[in-house]
Design a protein around this motif. Structure first.
Motif, PDB file in Angstrom:
ATOM      1  N   ILE A   1      46.838  47.022  27.462  1.00 54.08           N
ATOM      2  CA  ILE A   1      46.393  45.634  26.955  1.00 54.08           C
ATOM      3  C   ILE A   1      46.959  44.778  28.077  1.00 54.08           C
ATOM      4  O   ILE A   1      46.954  43.574  27.737  1.00 54.08           O
ATOM      5  CB  ILE A   1      47.164  45.437  25.483  1.00 54.08           C
ATOM      6  CG1 ILE A   1      48.736  45.660  25.753  1.00 54.08           C
ATOM      7  CG2 ILE A   1      46.421  46.235  24.700  1.00 54.08           C
ATOM      8  CD1 ILE A   1      49.451  45.327  24.306  1.00 54.08           C
ATOM      9  N   GLU A   2      47.348  45.193  29.328  1.00 57.48           N
ATOM     10  CA  GLU A   2      47.599  44.537  30.314  1.00 57.48           C
ATOM     11  C   GLU A   2      46.358  43.304  30.505  1.00 57.48           C
ATOM     12  O   GLU A   2      45.335  43.569  30.843  1.00 57.48           O
ATOM     13  CB  GLU A   2      47.968  45.125  31.685  1.00 57.48           C
ATOM     14  CG  GLU A   2      48.163  44.197  32.867  1.00 57.48           C
ATOM     15  CD  GLU A   2      49.592  43.618  32.493  1.00 57.48           C
ATOM     16  OE1 GLU A   2      50.106  42.566  33.347  1.00 57.48           O
ATOM     17  OE2 GLU A   2      50.292  44.158  31.751  1.00 57.48           O
ATOM     18  N   PRO A   3      46.685  42.077  30.489  1.00 54.74           N
ATOM     19  CA  PRO A   3      45.646  41.023  30.683  1.00 54.74           C
ATOM     20  C   PRO A   3      44.927  40.936  32.129  1.00 54.74           C
ATOM     21  O   PRO A   3      45.470  41.294  33.070  1.00 54.74           O
ATOM     22  CB  PRO A   3      46.197  39.537  30.263  1.00 54.74           C
ATOM     23  CG  PRO A   3      47.475  39.869  29.577  1.00 54.74           C
ATOM     24  CD  PRO A   3      47.924  41.461  30.184  1.00 54.74           C
ATOM     25  N   ASP A   4      43.677  40.742  32.078  1.00 56.96           N
ATOM     26  CA  ASP A   4      43.062  40.947  33.444  1.00 56.96           C
ATOM     27  C   ASP A   4      42.437  39.509  33.306  1.00 56.96           C
ATOM     28  O   ASP A   4      41.115  39.235  33.193  1.00 56.96           O
ATOM     29  CB  ASP A   4      42.122  41.949  33.492  1.00 56.96           C
ATOM     30  CG  ASP A   4      41.521  41.795  34.914  1.00 56.96           C
ATOM     31  OD1 ASP A   4      41.366  41.176  35.788  1.00 56.96           O
ATOM     32  OD2 ASP A   4      40.913  43.192  35.396  1.00 56.96           O
ATOM     33  N   ALA A   5      43.206  38.367  33.934  1.00 54.98           N
ATOM     34  CA  ALA A   5      42.496  36.961  34.002  1.00 54.98           C
ATOM     35  C   ALA A   5      41.846  36.981  35.156  1.00 54.98           C
ATOM     36  O   ALA A   5      40.653  36.185  35.000  1.00 54.98           O
ATOM     37  CB  ALA A   5      43.771  36.051  34.389  1.00 54.98           C
ATOM     38  N   ALA A   6      41.629  37.721  36.198  1.00 54.16           N
ATOM     39  CA  ALA A   6      40.699  37.601  37.241  1.00 54.16           C
ATOM     40  C   ALA A   6      39.442  38.258  36.966  1.00 54.16           C
ATOM     41  O   ALA A   6      38.359  37.384  37.309  1.00 54.16           O
ATOM     42  CB  ALA A   6      41.382  38.602  38.569  1.00 54.16           C
ATOM     43  N   LEU A   7      39.305  39.270  36.456  1.00 51.42           N
ATOM     44  CA  LEU A   7      37.980  39.741  35.967  1.00 51.42           C
ATOM     45  C   LEU A   7      37.317  38.761  34.884  1.00 51.42           C
ATOM     46  O   LEU A   7      36.248  38.521  34.830  1.00 51.42           O
ATOM     47  CB  LEU A   7      38.093  41.038  35.520  1.00 51.42           C
ATOM     48  CG  LEU A   7      36.826  41.596  34.617  1.00 51.42           C
ATOM     49  CD1 LEU A   7      35.688  41.461  35.715  1.00 51.42           C
ATOM     50  CD2 LEU A   7      37.064  43.148  34.005  1.00 51.42           C
ATOM     51  N   THR A   8      38.216  38.063  33.794  1.00 48.49           N
ATOM     52  CA  THR A   8      37.711  37.119  33.005  1.00 48.49           C
ATOM     53  C   THR A   8      37.092  36.120  33.748  1.00 48.49           C
ATOM     54  O   THR A   8      35.932  35.562  33.453  1.00 48.49           O
ATOM     55  CB  THR A   8      38.753  36.808  32.166  1.00 48.49           C
ATOM     56  OG1 THR A   8      39.449  37.794  31.581  1.00 48.49           O
ATOM     57  CG2 THR A   8      38.271  35.765  31.001  1.00 48.49           C
ATOM     58  N   GLY A   9      37.750  35.557  34.855  1.00 52.81           N
ATOM     59  CA  GLY A   9      37.169  34.237  35.698  1.00 52.81           C
ATOM     60  C   GLY A   9      35.953  34.609  36.264  1.00 52.81           C
ATOM     61  O   GLY A   9      34.929  33.896  36.493  1.00 52.81           O
ATOM     62  N   ALA A  10      36.062  35.944  36.894  1.00 55.11           N
ATOM     63  CA  ALA A  10      34.745  36.022  37.638  1.00 55.11           C
ATOM     64  C   ALA A  10      33.539  36.505  36.718  1.00 55.11           C
ATOM     65  O   ALA A  10      32.379  36.176  36.924  1.00 55.11           O
ATOM     66  CB  ALA A  10      34.922  37.560  38.280  1.00 55.11           C
ATOM     67  N   VAL A  11      33.770  37.033  35.593  1.00 59.39           N
ATOM     68  CA  VAL A  11      32.473  37.057  34.494  1.00 59.39           C
ATOM     69  C   VAL A  11      32.118  35.779  33.959  1.00 59.39           C
ATOM     70  O   VAL A  11      31.028  35.569  33.982  1.00 59.39           O
ATOM     71  CB  VAL A  11      33.140  37.911  33.307  1.00 59.39           C
ATOM     72  CG1 VAL A  11      32.173  37.861  32.005  1.00 59.39           C
ATOM     73  CG2 VAL A  11      33.406  39.500  33.644  1.00 59.39           C
ATOM     74  N   ALA A  12      33.237  34.830  33.895  1.00 65.43           N
ATOM     75  CA  ALA A  12      32.859  33.505  33.430  1.00 65.43           C
ATOM     76  C   ALA A  12      31.698  32.748  34.606  1.00 65.43           C
ATOM     77  O   ALA A  12      30.747  32.228  34.126  1.00 65.43           O
ATOM     78  CB  ALA A  12      33.855  32.583  33.008  1.00 65.43           C
ATOM     79  N   LYS A  13      32.179  33.091  35.851  1.00 66.76           N
ATOM     80  CA  LYS A  13      31.408  32.510  37.106  1.00 66.76           C
ATOM     81  C   LYS A  13      30.324  33.021  37.138  1.00 66.76           C
ATOM     82  O   LYS A  13      28.987  32.245  37.363  1.00 66.76           O
ATOM     83  CB  LYS A  13      32.339  32.646  38.148  1.00 66.76           C
ATOM     84  CG  LYS A  13      31.622  32.006  39.635  1.00 66.76           C
ATOM     85  CD  LYS A  13      32.644  32.209  40.549  1.00 66.76           C
ATOM     86  CE  LYS A  13      32.085  31.572  41.949  1.00 66.76           C
ATOM     87  NZ  LYS A  13      31.264  32.212  42.553  1.00 66.76           N
ATOM     88  N   PHE A  14      30.098  34.155  36.885  1.00 67.14           N
ATOM     89  CA  PHE A  14      28.760  34.974  36.996  1.00 67.14           C
ATOM     90  C   PHE A  14      27.712  34.504  35.782  1.00 67.14           C
ATOM     91  O   PHE A  14      26.671  34.132  36.396  1.00 67.14           O
ATOM     92  CB  PHE A  14      28.898  36.660  36.541  1.00 67.14           C
ATOM     93  CG  PHE A  14      27.757  37.434  36.684  1.00 67.14           C
ATOM     94  CD1 PHE A  14      27.387  38.266  37.687  1.00 67.14           C
ATOM     95  CD2 PHE A  14      26.759  37.449  35.739  1.00 67.14           C
ATOM     96  CE1 PHE A  14      26.283  38.810  37.956  1.00 67.14           C
ATOM     97  CE2 PHE A  14      25.655  38.300  35.450  1.00 67.14           C
ATOM     98  CZ  PHE A  14      25.435  38.873  36.886  1.00 67.14           C
ATOM     99  N   CYS A  15      28.383  34.252  34.705  1.00 65.38           N
ATOM    100  CA  CYS A  15      27.502  33.821  33.552  1.00 65.38           C
ATOM    101  C   CYS A  15      26.919  32.034  34.107  1.00 65.38           C
ATOM    102  O   CYS A  15      25.725  31.651  33.925  1.00 65.38           O
ATOM    103  CB  CYS A  15      28.107  33.724  32.318  1.00 65.38           C
ATOM    104  SG  CYS A  15      28.343  35.526  31.511  1.00 65.38           S
TER     105      CYS A  15
END
Length: 447
Positions: A388-402
């Motif tokens: 459950i370690e948060p992955d803020a970097a991937l979250t930001g990348a996914v949002a940017k992709f969208c």
């Protein structure tokens, strides 16, 4: 499930230029010169029109809206009933100040709030301009009515950006950093966060943990109010374990503590009922509302038990623009649309459609640690695979992709690792699924 959308705006995604387009880039330069840097924007495009489930930018690009202006345009942009009410009210008068010479619209909104908020007890309301203002006034009312001063808030809470509501808010960056000192006599307890609580912790056990900390560090007889979002918003769209809110409400009632439900983001059909509190079987003493109440115009309210609302002396509540007549007209139109067009059922339908698609995506991507929410208030929490370690970097990348592909999604969460979905309730299934398809593409490419 189809919903009739009265708009000339094509209900499709269409990118005519890379985002941002040339006109948006020109406006961005003007913005940089004129607008304070502390006011940020999620997407670098400027809006020309919006309606249904689509936003059109100044370059003619059509974007799928899965954000609703942070849960504000629940009935869609430019809803016909909202537009008609606003146009008529603007033609009649735009302002007199309810504290000087009152008008029917304010009273009509208060009557609707008494009808729709949980509980069949006698209720009254006071109207304001923003969610933060409503929360601040709810605290004022609770303190005045109880004669106590301490207020207990939850971990992962978000209640606004004023000084008092920043104190209630849990997340430091960007909301609190550098803005202290904050209002005093505010205390925080862990609430219920099923993904991150000890394995198997029930709602009742989470409530016992909250109560023990509050009683030990503050003392129940010193607490004026306990305030919580029944479905936490900015903190990560956290749905408490069943029984948590009911146990907290019982403790408040037994100890003369005012239970405040902050329904600013979760209220007005967003979660598939008028208010999220209904789904948890609780009847708050005070309810704060804003966002979806008025179809995009600034309006907020505190609604609660008549004896609490009447405890404050005459003149102790109010504000120059609170319950502005144009905003009240918009609210009456928005509420009518929610009821007449079956938008509570539509929110439930959105949950069914979106949750099924999100679980398909999750099955292929272990980075999605949790899918949660109610109605059209849904989220995915992104973590390092296997934990459950948060992955803020991937979250930001996914949002940017969208964003680059014309789909408006928002992020949130104390750890910056949650994608939240807040589509307008009038969005069509085709647009919703297309937007989620882009989200799937983001994980396929980036995860």
């Amino acid at each position: 499930m189809s919903t009739t959308v009265s708009t000339e705006l094509p209900q499709r995604r269409e990118l005519r230029t890379p985002l941002p387009g040339p006109r948006s880039q020109e406006l961005a330069q003007r913005r940089t010169a004129a607008v304070a840097a502390g006011v940020s924007s999620t997407m670098p495009v400027f809006v020309a029109r919006a309606g249904g489930g689509v936003i059109e930018d100044v370059d003619g690009n059509l974007l799928i809206d899965l954000g609703s202006g942070i849960a504000v345009t629940t009935v869609g942009n430019s809803d016909p009933r909202v537009v008609a009410g606003v146009q008529q009210q603007v033609a009649d008068f735009t302002h007199t100040c309810f504290m000087i010479s009152p008008y029917e619209g304010y009273v009509a909104v208060a009557e609707k709030l008494s009808e729709l908020t949980p509980g069949d007890h006698a209720k009254k309301s006071a109207l304001f301009n923003s969610g933060a203002e409503a929360v601040e006034n709810a605290i004022k009312i609770a303190r005045h009515a109880t004669g106590r001063t301490a207020v207990v808030a939850a971990d992962h809470a978000y209640h606004g950006r004023t000084n008092l509501t920043m104190a209630l808010t849990a997340k430091a960056m960007p909301y609190k950093k550098g803005f202290g000192p904050f209002a005093s006599d505010i205390y925080r307890v862990p609430a219920s966060y099923p993904l991150r609580d000890p394995a198997g912790m029930t709602g009742a056990e989470a409530a016992a943990r909250s109560i023990a900390i509050a009683e030990k560090t503050v003392g129940a007889d010193q607490i004026a109010a306990f305030i919580i979002e029944p479905l936490q918003g900015e903190g990560g769209f956290i749905v408490p374990a069943p029984g948590y809110l009911a146990a907290m409400a019982t403790w408040c009632r037994d100890n003369g503590i005012v239970f405040i439900a902050d329904e600013v983001q979760s209220g007005f059909a967003r979660t598939g009922t008028w208010f999220m509190s209904e789904q948890e079987g609780i009847v708050p003493d005070l309810v704060t509302t804003a966002k979806g109440i008025a179809g995009g115009l600034p309006l907020a309210a505190v609604t609660g038990r008549a004896e609490l609302m009447d405890a404050v002396h005459a003149g102790g509540l109010g504000g120059t623009y609170g319950g502005n007549p144009v905003a009240c007209a918009a609210a009456l139109g928005a509420i009518e649309t929610m009821a007449a067009d079956g938008l509570l059922a539509k929110a439930q339908h959105i949950e069914e459609v979106a949750s099924a698609r999100l679980r398909e995506i999750q099955s292929a991507h272990p980075q999605i640690g949790d899918i949660r929410g109610r109605g059209a208030m849904l989220a995915i929490e992104i973590v390092q695979p296997g934990g459950i370690e948060p992955d803020a970097a991937l979250t930001g990348a996914v949002a940017k992709f969208c964003h680059e592909r014309g789909v408006v999604v928002l992020t949130c969460g104390t750890f910056g690792n949650v994608i939240r979905l807040l589509p307008p309730l009038v969005i069509g299934d085709d647009l919703l699924l297309e937007g989620l398809g882009v989200l799937a593409e983001a994980f396929d490419e980036l995860a």
